[in-house]
Structure formats: structure tokens, C-alpha cells
Design a protein around this motif. Structure first.
Motif, PDB file in Angstrom:
ATOM      1  N   ASP A 278       0.861  -1.176   0.000  1.00  0.00           N
ATOM      2  CA  ASP A 278       0.000   0.000   0.000  1.00  0.00           C
ATOM      3  C   ASP A 278       0.895   1.223   0.000  1.00  0.00           C
ATOM      4  OD1 ASP A 278       0.820   0.468   2.681  1.00  0.00           O
ATOM      5  OD2 ASP A 278      -0.848  -0.715   3.471  1.00  0.00           O
ATOM      6  N   ARG A 279       0.351   2.377   0.318  1.00  0.00           N
ATOM      7  CA  ARG A 279       1.133   3.606   0.172  1.00  0.00           C
ATOM      8  C   ARG A 279       2.265   3.721   1.188  1.00  0.00           C
ATOM      9  NH1 ARG A 279       0.331   7.951   3.307  1.00  0.00           N
ATOM     10  NH2 ARG A 279      -1.191   7.804   4.974  1.00  0.00           N
ATOM     11  N   SER A 499       3.248   8.587  -1.072  1.00  0.00           N
ATOM     12  CA  SER A 499       3.343   7.137  -1.220  1.00  0.00           C
ATOM     13  C   SER A 499       4.789   6.683  -1.128  1.00  0.00           C
ATOM     14  CB  SER A 499       2.757   6.709  -2.575  1.00  0.00           C
ATOM     15  OG  SER A 499       3.048   5.362  -2.849  1.00  0.00           O
ATOM     16  N   ILE A 500       4.987   5.487  -0.575  1.00  0.00           N
ATOM     17  CA  ILE A 500       6.346   4.937  -0.475  1.00  0.00           C
ATOM     18  C   ILE A 500       6.943   4.731  -1.866  1.00  0.00           C
ATOM     19  CG2 ILE A 500       5.651   2.486  -0.418  1.00  0.00           C
ATOM     20  CD1 ILE A 500       7.814   2.062   1.737  1.00  0.00           C
ATOM     21  N   GLN A 501       6.074   4.472  -2.858  1.00  0.00           N
ATOM     22  CA  GLN A 501       6.575   4.294  -4.226  1.00  0.00           C
ATOM     23  C   GLN A 501       7.258   5.560  -4.755  1.00  0.00           C
ATOM     24  OE1 GLN A 501       3.503   3.159  -3.323  1.00  0.00           O
ATOM     25  NE2 GLN A 501       3.919   0.967  -3.457  1.00  0.00           N
ATOM     26  N   ASP A 502       6.906   6.723  -4.187  1.00  0.00           N
ATOM     27  CA  ASP A 502       7.492   7.981  -4.639  1.00  0.00           C
ATOM     28  C   ASP A 502       8.900   8.206  -4.109  1.00  0.00           C
ATOM     29  OD1 ASP A 502       5.333   9.081  -6.220  1.00  0.00           O
ATOM     30  OD2 ASP A 502       4.232   9.312  -4.347  1.00  0.00           O
ATOM     31  N   VAL A 503       9.332   7.411  -3.122  1.00  0.00           N
ATOM     32  CA  VAL A 503      10.684   7.586  -2.571  1.00  0.00           C
ATOM     33  C   VAL A 503      11.560   6.367  -2.832  1.00  0.00           C
ATOM     34  CG1 VAL A 503       9.879   9.212  -0.821  1.00  0.00           C
ATOM     35  CG2 VAL A 503      10.030   6.783  -0.252  1.00  0.00           C
ATOM     36  N   LEU A 504      11.068   5.440  -3.652  1.00  0.00           N
ATOM     37  CA  LEU A 504      11.863   4.296  -4.104  1.00  0.00           C
ATOM     38  C   LEU A 504      12.105   4.467  -5.597  1.00  0.00           C
ATOM     39  CD1 LEU A 504       9.874   1.399  -2.364  1.00  0.00           C
ATOM     40  CD2 LEU A 504      11.960   2.487  -1.540  1.00  0.00           C
ATOM     41  N   PHE A 505      13.364   4.361  -6.014  1.00  0.00           N
ATOM     42  CA  PHE A 505      13.633   4.501  -7.442  1.00  0.00           C
ATOM     43  C   PHE A 505      12.814   3.503  -8.249  1.00  0.00           C
ATOM     44  CE2 PHE A 505      17.892   6.685  -6.758  1.00  0.00           C
ATOM     45  CZ  PHE A 505      17.548   7.815  -7.481  1.00  0.00           C
ATOM     46  N   PHE A 506      12.837   2.235  -7.809  1.00  0.00           N
ATOM     47  CA  PHE A 506      12.200   1.170  -8.575  1.00  0.00           C
ATOM     48  C   PHE A 506      11.318   0.320  -7.658  1.00  0.00           C
ATOM     49  CE2 PHE A 506      16.364   2.096 -10.520  1.00  0.00           C
ATOM     50  CZ  PHE A 506      15.933   2.613 -11.730  1.00  0.00           C
ATOM     51  N   PRO A 507      10.119   0.825  -7.327  1.00  0.00           N
ATOM     52  CA  PRO A 507       9.232   0.061  -6.449  1.00  0.00           C
ATOM     53  C   PRO A 507       8.743  -1.221  -7.122  1.00  0.00           C
ATOM     54  CG  PRO A 507       8.077   1.948  -7.370  1.00  0.00           C
ATOM     55  CD  PRO A 507       9.513   2.088  -7.765  1.00  0.00           C
ATOM     56  N   GLN A 508       8.311  -2.172  -6.295  1.00  0.00           N
ATOM     57  CA  GLN A 508       7.780  -3.422  -6.819  1.00  0.00           C
ATOM     58  C   GLN A 508       6.509  -3.139  -7.615  1.00  0.00           C
ATOM     59  OE1 GLN A 508      10.080  -5.003  -4.708  1.00  0.00           O
ATOM     60  NE2 GLN A 508      10.327  -6.358  -6.447  1.00  0.00           N
ATOM     61  N   MET A 509       6.384  -3.778  -8.793  1.00  0.00           N
ATOM     62  CA  MET A 509       5.221  -3.566  -9.651  1.00  0.00           C
ATOM     63  C   MET A 509       4.717  -4.919 -10.158  1.00  0.00           C
ATOM     64  SD  MET A 509       5.009  -0.174  -9.946  1.00  0.00           S
ATOM     65  CE  MET A 509       4.037   0.144 -11.415  1.00  0.00           C
TER      66      MET A 509
END
Length: 584
Positions: A278-279, A499-509
Motif C-alpha cells: 500500500d502507500r 506514497s512509499i513508491q514515490d521515494v523508491l527509485f524502482f518500487p515493486q510492480m
């Protein structure tokens, strides 16, 4: 691979450059002697039409970067270059680039074979235009990389009210996270988030190193998953023929090092937990854990306050950070309250003396889903998470947890049934978790055995029993304070990202969906004459669904252009026919 018209065009330009003897991907270095930010810093103000061609430094500089825009104007043109530090206007004049009779470099290479997204190196001098815009007058340029895929074109216009409006911005979250390289090119503010993340990590590393603590590395592949309650990822080591787990925490290894005689150790750890996304959760995340001998959780609270206050000053320049609609102040001291006090404050219920059945009833009364695998600790944790956490916006220490919730924590010195633990909560989420570490090996074995019983009841997050860690404790671990601080969540707060995805270069997708493509028969069935199917595909219309969504007037005009390019010996369809394809 089906290519768009622009992709085909760029590949043709690449071939043309090679035919002209220009390597689109040269091997030799390009000696960059200046950056765009450096130029702007040196010239915060500059007079209109000021020319620094005679300056010993700014009269002969070399820049490299990506072309982000063109304004072709006959014998002179402007372009915009972006390097890692910013953007700047470049000025190209044909007769300066090509002083002899051969004007190919300007007329053909620059005007016809370069595209937005290409990377070039330029040599020239700093100057300002008639309007006073700081620019670089290009005397020479070199192609360093031919871009074969067009960038999203972000258009910025000024409306009738004089306000800037942005069109076609690269803002779709899935595209941005999946193609982070494009996101970083076209959204410069995203690069700043990750620069601040690095500053944050460096601030913590500097703080801990200056205290004399040792930075270490511990195994990521572990035979026993321990140090936290979480479901692990598992894998198999072929050579050893054994199951291994991706670490969920590095706690038990760092404590072994305290047993070994170090007074303070820390590690920036990549940890992995096989749980929901989640975020604020990603299955791969970063935290810093550190352990200091002869300290307790009260000392650690003071330390975390001091360290995070320093981080805010280093990253944001102030202790007050804007997060959404809130202004969060990291200035010491932070608010402190026990877990039971927090639950009572936000629910009106005193759960301190409740047994499992009563806790289950309270949880159910608040709409929390419960099941028989949940023991006291899980129920209290769910209650706290539902009723309290979302209300804790300013940095707050929640202290003195029930013993059932904390298998690795020392029992409270004065409160029976509790342990010496705190969590730092900020913006409604935990950012740090700390203990007075349990160093009684007999007590620790009993706690592990309690976890085993929870696992037997079906709790997939229960800890495993680690015999080697117990053996280490039997040799003796001094009184120790330990903490885990979430780097990703702290970065979210310090950079105001939702969102945590905004501070990870390559979040899990999730795996990228393959683009479906309708066959010729599908288009024909939709009313498109067979001879026009290739033209539609050339325009990037690969499915009947895309055809149905097209604008008929634009499609009609585009088909005319493709007919000419493909030299199609077929009559143009009437606009009414094109509308019929779409309306079928």
C-alpha cells in the motif's frame, strides 16, 4: 516489435548519421568543464547582450546534456539543454558552426537529424540574449547519444489570466514508477526527492559514525527468519540443499556483534517482508538498525529525538516540515505516552487488564476483523493501529507495550506485564521501533516458545526459534538499547511524498501487461478496408478499442499524411467513412 512513426523516423536518422560518418554513440570521453547550475550560480544577474567570449574561463566551456526543445529560425536557432543540475538555453548560429562553405553540420545534422531527447556535448561561451536570458553561445557541438524513443512532450502555456498551465505531463503513477528513467528526465522535481533521500541517509550515517559506532554488514539470506514478526520470502540454496529466507530484520545478527564486544553497531539494511503493498508498505524496504551497549530505551528515545531533529535540519533546513496539510515539527522534546494511555485516550476503553476474549470483543465492536489465530498481542496491536495511529501526526513516542507484543524486549523494570519498548509515530505511521533489549537467555527461550505456539495456531508472522542466537545470549550480552528506523517512511515525511513508491527509485510492480494487438481481420470486421489497416497501425492504432476512441477528424487528417508517406496507391476514404469505422 511494432514501432511508432516517430521511432521509425529516429532509426532512419540514426542510419543517415552513420552514412555521413558520424557515430551516434561515440566511445571517446567528452570533457565536461561546467554545469548549468554552476553557470547560473556564477551569474545570478547578467546584463542584456553581455558576451563573455573573451573571458578566460566562461569564454570557453564544455557542457553536456539532453536536448529538451528546439526553436529553428533559419540561419540561427535556439535549443534547450538539460543536465543533471538544471536547464539552459543554447544558441546555434550556422556560420559560426560552419565557417567554411560546407554547412552540412548545421543545415542537415542540427536542423534535420537531431531530436528532443538526444544527448550532445557543446563548446562555447556564456552570454545573454537581448532579453537578458542567460545562455550558452555554441561554437562546436558533438552528438553523444541518439535517442530512439521520443520523450513525453510536456507543454507549458500561459492562459488568458497569465497563469502557467501544463499539458501532457508525465503524471500517471504506474508509468512513472515503471519507467522511472523517463520520470527523472521529464520531471526534474522527482530527482530532488532522491537527492534529499541521500542527504537523509548521509545525515544519519554521519550522526552515528560521529558517536563512534561501527557500520557493519550482516547476511541478507538467513537460515532462520528472525528479529521481527513478519511473513518472510523463502528461497532454496542448491549447493547446500537448504531453505533460506530473505531477512525480515537484521536485529539478531547485530546483537550477536554486541555479544562479541562492540559497544555500538549500525547497518543500513535492505529488508524483505512477504506482505501486502500500500502507500506505506513495499515488500523490499530500507531501515537503519543500531544497537548500543550499556544503554536503555529511555536513552534511545533521547537519541532518536536528537538524530531525527538533525536530519530535518540537514534535509529541509528547518525542524518544521510540511506534509500534506500538516506542518510537522521535529524539534525536541517529542510527546510521550504509554500504549494503554493512547488506546484509552482515543477509544475511551481501558484495555490494560483485559484478557484475550474481552480484547476480541472490543476489536469487533470497532469493526476490526479478528480470527482465532490472533492472540492478545495481535488484538492490542490491531486496536492501536485502528484507533490511535491515524491521530498521531506530530512526532510521538508510544511506550511500555504488553509483553506478548514484544518477544525480544526486556520486561519493564516497574510495570508487571509490560516491556521496555517504544515506537516513534509520525504522520499517522510508525517510523521507529526500539527496545531495552532482552538479554536473559532463559526468558528469551520462553518468549520464542510462545511464538512457536502462535505459529501452531496459524500466525504466519510469528517468530522462529533461533538456537544459535540463544547460544550467543548464553555467553552474555550487556544491557543494550536497540532501534530500527524506517528510511523510506522518514523520507516520505521529509520530502512531502504521499506514497512509499514515490521515494523508491524502482518500487515493486505487477508484471507489465503486454499490449494487445488486433489482427487485420478484426479491423476489417469493424468496417476498415483491408488496405487501410497498415496505415492505422502506422499511426499507433493497434486495437479496435483504440480505433473506437479516436477523434474522427484528426484520424482523417492523419490518414492523409500516412497515405503520402507510404505512397499508397489507393483513394482516400471520405470523412463519413472514417466516422463509420469509429462508430461501428
Amino acid at each position: 516489435m511494432l514501432l511508432s512513426e516517430q521511432e521509425i523516423n529516429r532509426r532512419q536518422k540514426r542510419e543517415e548519421l552513420m552514412r555521413m560518418g558520424i557515430d551516434p554513440y561515440p566511445a571517446e570521453l567528452f570533457d565536461v568543464t561546467a554545469t548549468i547550475a554552476g553557470i547560473r550560480e556564477a551569474f545570478p544577474t547578467i546584463e542584456p547582450e553581455q558576451d563573455l567570449s573573451g573571458d578566460s574561463h566562461w569564454g570557453n566551456i564544455q557542457l553536456a546534456g539532453r536536448l529538451m526543445g528546439f526553436r529553428i529560425m533559419g540561419n540561427a536557432s535556439f535549443a534547450e539543454m538539460q543536465d543533471s543540475t538544471g536547464r539552459m538555453q543554447l544558441y546555434f548560429r550556422r556560420d559560426d558552426l560552419c565557417p567554411g562553405d560546407d554547412k552540412t553540420l548545421y543545415n542537415t545534422v542540427f536542423k534535420k537529424l537531431l531530436d528532443i531527447g538526444d544527448i550532445i556535448g557543446v563548446r562555447g561561451n556564456v552570454f545573454s540574449t537581448k532579453t537578458g536570458e542567460l545562455s550558452v553561445y555554441v561554437r562546436e557541438f558533438t552528438l553523444l547519444n541518439k535517442s530512439l524513443r521520443p520523450l513525453p512532450v510536456v507543454k507549458e502555456v500561459v492562459n488568458d489570466q497569465g497563469e502557467k498551465e501544463v499539458y501532457d505531463a508525465f503524471t500517471d503513477p504506474e508509468q512513472r514508477y515503471r519507467q522511472r528513467y523517463v520520470d527523472l528526465i521529464v520531471n526534474p522535481q522527482v530527482r530532488d526527492v532522491f537527492i534529499k533521500r541521500t542527504k537523509l541517509v548521509n545525515s544519519i550515517r554521519q550522526y552515528l559514525s560521529n558517536k563512534g559506532y561501527l557500520e557493519v554488514e550482516t547476511p541478507i539470506l538467513q537460515p532462520i527468519h528472525g528479529g521481527a514478526t513478519a511473513r518472510p520470502f523463502r528461497t532454496h540454496h542448491n549447493s547446500l540443499d537448504m531453505t533460506l529466507y530473505m531477512r525480515i530484520a537484521n536485529e539478531l545478527y547485530l546483537k550477536r556483534l554486541i555479544v562479541g564486544g562492540y559497544d555500538g553497531v549500525f547497518e543500513f539494511a535492505k529488508d524483505f517482508r512477504n506482505e501486502g503493498m500500500d502507500r506505506t508498505h513495499n515488500p523490499e524496504f530500507t531501515q537503519v538498525e543500531f544497537y548500543v551497549a550499556y544503554k536503555d530505551y529511555l536513552w534511545m528515545m533521547d537519541t532518536i529525538e536528537e538524530m531525527v531533529e538533525k536530519v530535518a535540519l540537514d534535509v529541509a533546513g528547518t525542524t518544521k516540515v510540511t506534509v500534506g496539510t500538516n506542518v510537522i515539527d521535529f524539534k525536541r522534546p517529542w510527546k510521550r505516552m504509554t500504549m494503554f494511555e493512547a488506546i484509552q485516550e482515543y477509544t475511551g476503553v481501558d484495555v490494560s487488564a483485559m484478557e484475550e476474549d474481552e480484547l476480541r470483543q472490543v476489536a469487533q465492536s470497532r469493526g476490526i476483523e479478528v480470527d482465532n489465530t490472533m492472540g492478545k498481542s495481535k488484538l492490542i496491536d490491531e486496536l492501536f493501529g485502528e484507533a490511535c495511529e491515524p491521530n498521531l501526526i506530530q512526532p510521538t513516542f508510544i511506550t511500555d507495550y504488553p509483553v506478548e507484543m514484544s518477544p525480544l524486549t526486556k520486561k519493564h523494570r516497574s510495570k508487571p506485564g509490560l516491556v521496555e519498548r517504544f515506537e516513534a509515530i509520525c504522520n499517522g505511521k510508525e517510523i521507529a521501533n526500539a527496545y531495552s533489549e532482552l538479554n536473559d537467555p532463559i526468558d528469551q527461550r520462553e518468549r520464542f516458545e510462545d511464538q512457536l505456539r502462535l505459529a501452531e495456531r496459524g500466525d504466519e508472522e510469528a517468530m522462529a526459534l533461533d538456537e544459535d542466537f540463544l547460544r550467543a545470549l548464553e555467553y552474555g550480552m550487556p544491557p543494550t538499547a536497540g532501534v530500527g528506523l524506517g528510511i523510506d517512511r522518514l523520507t516520505m515525511i521529509m520530502t512531502n511524498q504521499p506514497s512509499i513508491q514515490d521515494v523508491l527509485f524502482f518500487p515493486q510492480m505487477r508484471p507489465e501487461k503486454k499490449v494487445e494487438q488486433s489482427g487485420e481481420g478484426d479491423f476489417v470486421a469493424a468496417g476498415v478496408p483491408a488496405e487501410w489497416v497498415a496505415a492505422l497501425q502506422k499511426l499507433g492504432i493497434l486495437t479496435v478499442e483504440q480505433l473506437r476512441a479516436a477523434n474522427p477528424n484528426k484520424l482523417f487528417n492523419d490518414l492523409g499524411g500516412v497515405r503520402k508517406k507510404l505512397k499508397m496507391d489507393v483513394a482516400m476514404p471520405r470523412i463519413e467513412e472514417v466516422r463509420g469505422w469509429i462508430a461501428e
